[in-house]
Design a protein around this motif. Structure first.
Motif, PDB file in Angstrom:
ATOM      1  N   HIS A  76       0.830  -0.903   0.382  1.00 55.02           N
ATOM      2  CA  HIS A  76       0.036   0.091   0.348  1.00 55.02           C
ATOM      3  C   HIS A  76       0.897   1.441   0.072  1.00 55.02           C
ATOM      4  CE1 HIS A  76      -4.236  -2.314   0.571  1.00 55.02           C
ATOM      5  NE2 HIS A  76      -3.129  -2.351   1.392  1.00 55.02           N
ATOM      6  N   TRP A  77       1.783   1.312   0.852  1.00 62.76           N
ATOM      7  CA  TRP A  77       3.152   2.158   0.744  1.00 62.76           C
ATOM      8  C   TRP A  77       3.321   2.831  -0.597  1.00 62.76           C
ATOM      9  CZ3 TRP A  77       7.221   1.455   5.204  1.00 62.76           C
ATOM     10  CH2 TRP A  77       6.511   1.535   6.515  1.00 62.76           C
ATOM     11  N   ARG A  78       3.401   2.082  -1.550  1.00 68.06           N
ATOM     12  CA  ARG A  78       4.357   1.668  -3.392  1.00 68.06           C
ATOM     13  C   ARG A  78       2.398   2.421  -3.973  1.00 68.06           C
ATOM     14  NH1 ARG A  78       5.995  -2.696  -6.666  1.00 68.06           N
ATOM     15  NH2 ARG A  78       6.595  -1.346  -7.883  1.00 68.06           N
ATOM     16  N   GLU A  79       1.944   2.267  -3.525  1.00 69.50           N
ATOM     17  CA  GLU A  79       0.577   2.630  -4.528  1.00 69.50           C
ATOM     18  C   GLU A  79      -0.198   4.224  -3.747  1.00 69.50           C
ATOM     19  OE1 GLU A  79      -1.243  -1.625  -5.241  1.00 69.50           O
ATOM     20  OE2 GLU A  79      -2.611  -0.482  -3.472  1.00 69.50           O
ATOM     21  N   MET A  80       0.451   4.382  -1.920  1.00 66.77           N
ATOM     22  CA  MET A  80      -0.297   5.540  -1.702  1.00 66.77           C
ATOM     23  C   MET A  80       0.453   6.682  -1.516  1.00 66.77           C
ATOM     24  SD  MET A  80      -2.514   3.582   0.665  1.00 66.77           S
ATOM     25  CE  MET A  80      -3.005   5.234   1.661  1.00 66.77           C
ATOM     26  N   ASN A  81       2.642   6.454  -2.217  1.00 71.06           N
ATOM     27  CA  ASN A  81       2.756   7.867  -1.640  1.00 71.06           C
ATOM     28  C   ASN A  81       3.007   8.704  -2.686  1.00 71.06           C
ATOM     29  OD1 ASN A  81       5.736   7.537  -2.914  1.00 71.06           O
ATOM     30  ND2 ASN A  81       4.972   5.923  -2.443  1.00 71.06           N
ATOM     31  N   GLN A  82       3.442   9.524  -2.499  1.00 72.02           N
ATOM     32  CA  GLN A  82       3.619  10.546  -3.272  1.00 72.02           C
ATOM     33  C   GLN A  82       5.050  11.527  -3.585  1.00 72.02           C
ATOM     34  OE1 GLN A  82       1.019  14.230  -3.264  1.00 72.02           O
ATOM     35  NE2 GLN A  82      -0.666  12.676  -2.785  1.00 72.02           N
ATOM     36  N   VAL A  83       5.896  10.993  -2.966  1.00 73.09           N
ATOM     37  CA  VAL A  83       7.587  10.957  -2.715  1.00 73.09           C
ATOM     38  C   VAL A  83       8.971  10.698  -3.368  1.00 73.09           C
ATOM     39  CG1 VAL A  83       6.730  12.870  -0.743  1.00 73.09           C
ATOM     40  CG2 VAL A  83       7.325  10.611  -0.192  1.00 73.09           C
ATOM     41  N   PHE A  84       8.784   9.163  -2.997  1.00 68.46           N
ATOM     42  CA  PHE A  84       9.542   8.527  -3.744  1.00 68.46           C
ATOM     43  C   PHE A  84       8.689   7.666  -5.035  1.00 68.46           C
ATOM     44  CE2 PHE A  84       9.560   7.345   0.423  1.00 68.46           C
ATOM     45  CZ  PHE A  84      10.828   7.090   0.814  1.00 68.46           C
ATOM     46  N   THR A 228       3.711   9.788   7.360  1.00 69.26           N
ATOM     47  CA  THR A 228       2.965  10.004   8.412  1.00 69.26           C
ATOM     48  C   THR A 228       1.656  10.552   7.278  1.00 69.26           C
ATOM     49  OG1 THR A 228       4.509  11.039   9.352  1.00 69.26           O
ATOM     50  CG2 THR A 228       2.282  11.151  10.182  1.00 69.26           C
ATOM     51  N   ARG A 229       1.494  10.896   6.613  1.00 68.65           N
ATOM     52  CA  ARG A 229      -0.875  11.109   6.041  1.00 68.65           C
ATOM     53  C   ARG A 229      -0.380   9.398   5.447  1.00 68.65           C
ATOM     54  NH1 ARG A 229      -1.952  10.455   1.345  1.00 68.65           N
ATOM     55  NH2 ARG A 229       0.336  10.376  -0.179  1.00 68.65           N
ATOM     56  N   VAL A 230       0.500   8.988   4.768  1.00 67.96           N
ATOM     57  CA  VAL A 230      -0.083   7.136   4.147  1.00 67.96           C
ATOM     58  C   VAL A 230       0.015   6.666   5.453  1.00 67.96           C
ATOM     59  CG1 VAL A 230       0.780   5.378   2.756  1.00 67.96           C
ATOM     60  CG2 VAL A 230       1.194   7.516   2.076  1.00 67.96           C
ATOM     61  N   SER A 231       0.340   6.524   6.151  1.00 65.28           N
ATOM     62  CA  SER A 231       0.071   5.503   7.915  1.00 65.28           C
ATOM     63  C   SER A 231      -0.958   5.703   8.460  1.00 65.28           C
ATOM     64  CB  SER A 231       1.509   6.019   8.798  1.00 65.28           C
ATOM     65  OG  SER A 231       2.139   5.201   7.828  1.00 65.28           O
ATOM     66  N   ALA A 232      -1.183   7.387   8.266  1.00 65.54           N
ATOM     67  CA  ALA A 232      -3.259   7.341   8.765  1.00 65.54           C
ATOM     68  C   ALA A 232      -3.914   6.856   8.283  1.00 65.54           C
ATOM     69  CB  ALA A 232      -2.797   8.551   8.944  1.00 65.54           C
ATOM     70  N   ASN A 233      -3.866   6.656   6.901  1.00 66.30           N
ATOM     71  CA  ASN A 233      -5.035   6.169   6.006  1.00 66.30           C
ATOM     72  C   ASN A 233      -4.610   4.921   6.438  1.00 66.30           C
ATOM     73  OD1 ASN A 233      -5.617   8.811   5.009  1.00 66.30           O
ATOM     74  ND2 ASN A 233      -4.026   8.201   2.944  1.00 66.30           N
ATOM     75  N   LEU A 234      -3.726   4.496   6.469  1.00 63.98           N
ATOM     76  CA  LEU A 234      -3.373   2.768   6.858  1.00 63.98           C
ATOM     77  C   LEU A 234      -4.371   2.268   8.478  1.00 63.98           C
ATOM     78  CD1 LEU A 234       0.015   1.792   5.293  1.00 63.98           C
ATOM     79  CD2 LEU A 234      -2.547   0.731   4.006  1.00 63.98           C
ATOM     80  N   THR A 235      -4.143   2.914   8.483  1.00 66.83           N
ATOM     81  CA  THR A 235      -4.903   2.780  10.250  1.00 66.83           C
ATOM     82  C   THR A 235      -6.003   2.811  10.209  1.00 66.83           C
ATOM     83  OG1 THR A 235      -2.926   3.560  11.605  1.00 66.83           O
ATOM     84  CG2 THR A 235      -5.580   3.775  12.974  1.00 66.83           C
ATOM     85  N   GLN A 236      -6.788   3.528   8.853  1.00 74.49           N
ATOM     86  CA  GLN A 236      -7.691   4.123   8.943  1.00 74.49           C
ATOM     87  C   GLN A 236      -8.897   1.988   8.408  1.00 74.49           C
ATOM     88  OE1 GLN A 236      -9.001   7.993   6.530  1.00 74.49           O
ATOM     89  NE2 GLN A 236      -8.858   8.865   8.687  1.00 74.49           N
ATOM     90  N   MET A 237      -8.083   2.266   7.323  1.00 71.15           N
ATOM     91  CA  MET A 237      -8.403   1.279   6.454  1.00 71.15           C
ATOM     92  C   MET A 237      -8.116  -0.268   7.308  1.00 71.15           C
ATOM     93  SD  MET A 237      -6.114   1.850   2.605  1.00 71.15           S
ATOM     94  CE  MET A 237      -6.101   0.265   2.393  1.00 71.15           C
ATOM     95  N   PHE A 238      -7.584  -0.615   8.311  1.00 70.03           N
ATOM     96  CA  PHE A 238      -7.020  -1.699   8.887  1.00 70.03           C
ATOM     97  C   PHE A 238      -6.735  -1.045  10.301  1.00 70.03           C
ATOM     98  CE2 PHE A 238      -5.206  -2.256   4.383  1.00 70.03           C
ATOM     99  CZ  PHE A 238      -6.095  -3.083   4.074  1.00 70.03           C
ATOM    100  N   PRO A 239      -7.783  -1.086  10.897  1.00 69.55           N
ATOM    101  CA  PRO A 239      -7.672  -0.344  12.107  1.00 69.55           C
ATOM    102  C   PRO A 239      -6.945  -1.247  13.327  1.00 69.55           C
ATOM    103  CG  PRO A 239      -9.630   0.036  12.066  1.00 69.55           C
ATOM    104  CD  PRO A 239      -8.969  -0.669  10.554  1.00 69.55           C
ATOM    105  N   ALA A 240      -7.240  -2.407  13.721  1.00 70.32           N
ATOM    106  CA  ALA A 240      -7.126  -3.428  14.613  1.00 70.32           C
ATOM    107  C   ALA A 240      -5.412  -3.918  14.239  1.00 70.32           C
ATOM    108  CB  ALA A 240      -7.905  -4.997  13.554  1.00 70.32           C
ATOM    109  N   PHE A 241      -5.450  -3.621  12.515  1.00 68.45           N
ATOM    110  CA  PHE A 241      -3.755  -4.466  12.623  1.00 68.45           C
ATOM    111  C   PHE A 241      -2.406  -2.812  12.996  1.00 68.45           C
ATOM    112  CE2 PHE A 241       0.383  -4.828  10.500  1.00 68.45           C
ATOM    113  CZ  PHE A 241       0.800  -5.940  10.420  1.00 68.45           C
ATOM    114  N   ASN A 242      -3.298  -1.497  12.308  1.00 65.24           N
ATOM    115  CA  ASN A 242      -2.740  -0.286  12.166  1.00 65.24           C
ATOM    116  C   ASN A 242      -2.486   0.506  13.317  1.00 65.24           C
ATOM    117  OD1 ASN A 242      -0.906  -1.154  10.030  1.00 65.24           O
ATOM    118  ND2 ASN A 242      -2.011  -0.717   8.791  1.00 65.24           N
ATOM    119  N   THR A 243      -3.685   0.275  14.326  1.00 66.12           N
ATOM    120  CA  THR A 243      -3.524   1.392  15.320  1.00 66.12           C
ATOM    121  C   THR A 243      -2.126   1.459  16.456  1.00 66.12           C
ATOM    122  OG1 THR A 243      -5.741   1.410  15.340  1.00 66.12           O
ATOM    123  CG2 THR A 243      -4.954   1.792  17.309  1.00 66.12           C
ATOM    124  N   GLY A 244      -1.921   2.120  16.703  1.00 63.70           N
ATOM    125  CA  GLY A 244      -0.885   2.689  17.422  1.00 63.70           C
ATOM    126  C   GLY A 244       0.678   2.528  16.882  1.00 63.70           C
TER     127      GLY A 244
END
Length: 265
Positions: A76-84, A228-244
């Motif tokens: 998901h990082w590969r698909e969602m980031n805008q800087v790499f 940080t933005r991408v990670s926040a979006n992933l927390t919304q997508m997969f809260p059980a796995f990515n919260t914290g």
């Protein structure tokens, strides 16, 4: 010179202490400069290395800032980031047993995504690297080091036509890396394609190191904001796995030198 020699002979104790002090001082300076040159000044053996960065997962609850990455988050990082320009992943080093063309031998290996060599800007000296279509389980291809090619296969230019038997399975050698190439572990002699499936997009487990090439003009601070933005979006997508959890961007040079840089300076 004669006068100086007479003074030294006249005071042998002082002369010995002075010579030892000079020897220790010159030796220590030479040793420290050699270390500083290797770690801080010498160019990394990758194209535009100042644009390379390691991306970690950061557990904010436990303050574990350099945690390995979940395969799903990497995808998901590969698909969602805008800087790499692109991201690639490397597994922890593991052992494989190679047979054929001599006695069985245990070698160190890494599983990598196909983008790694391109991101690092290093092309195989012989043959090719992996393609994106080969990032699937069961791909029986391998890239080997120049060191292994010369030592075990006698620098055979027909190596690309010969199988290498690993764990009882024949693997086709598709490439030989340039002399001295390594990434994160100099003991590695074998690279295999990492296997992603459709199920890999669902988060489970964390095990990978991720490296990326920043787009021209993008600073590590800007990259950190975007990840940080991408990670926040992933927390919304997969809260059980990515919260914290969030992500942390570290320039490759800083990652390699770590906490020793201030001490060396």
């Amino acid at each position: 010179l004669r006068y100086g020699a007479r003074l030294l002979v006249r005071s042998p104790g002082f002369s010995l202490v002075a010579i030892i002090a000079l020897a220790i001082g010159i030796g220590a300076n030479t040793a420290i400069f050699s270390v500083i040159y290797t770690l801080l000044l010498q160019r990394l053996p990758y194209r535009d290395a100042d644009r390379l960065a390691i991306v970690w997962e950061h557990n904010t609850v436990r303050d574990r800032k350099s945690n390995v990455v979940a395969p799903a988050n990497f995808i998901h990082w590969r698909e969602m980031n805008q800087v790499f320009e692109d991201l690639a992943t490397v597994s922890p080093t593991y052992s494989v047993t190679v047979t054929g063309n001599g006695d069985p031998e245990e070698l160190q290996a890494q599983s990598i995504s196909a983008e790694l060599f391109q991101i690092l800007g290093v092309r195989p000296a012989l043959g090719r690297g992996f393609t994106a279509a080969e990032n699937v389980p069961g791909t029986q291809l391998v890239v080997i080091s120049d060191r292994l090619w010369r030592r075990r296969f006698g620098a055979d230019l027909k190596i690309l036509e010969r199988p290498v038997i690993s764990q009882g399975t024949p693997f086709s050698v598709v490439g030989v890396m340039p002399p001295g190439f390594s990434f994160l572990d100099k003991s590695v002699d074998v690279w295999l394609p990492i296997g992603f499936t459709a199920q890999s997009r669902t988060p489970r487990g964390r095990s990978l190191t991720v490296v990326g090439r920043l787009k021209p003009g993008i600073t590590d601070a800007r990259a950190q904001l975007d990840m940080t933005r991408v990670s926040a979006n992933l927390t919304q997508m997969f809260p059980a796995f990515n919260t914290g959890w969030t992500s942390r961007v570290v320039l490759l040079r800083e990652q390699l030198t770590g906490d020793v840089r201030p001490a060396l300076i």
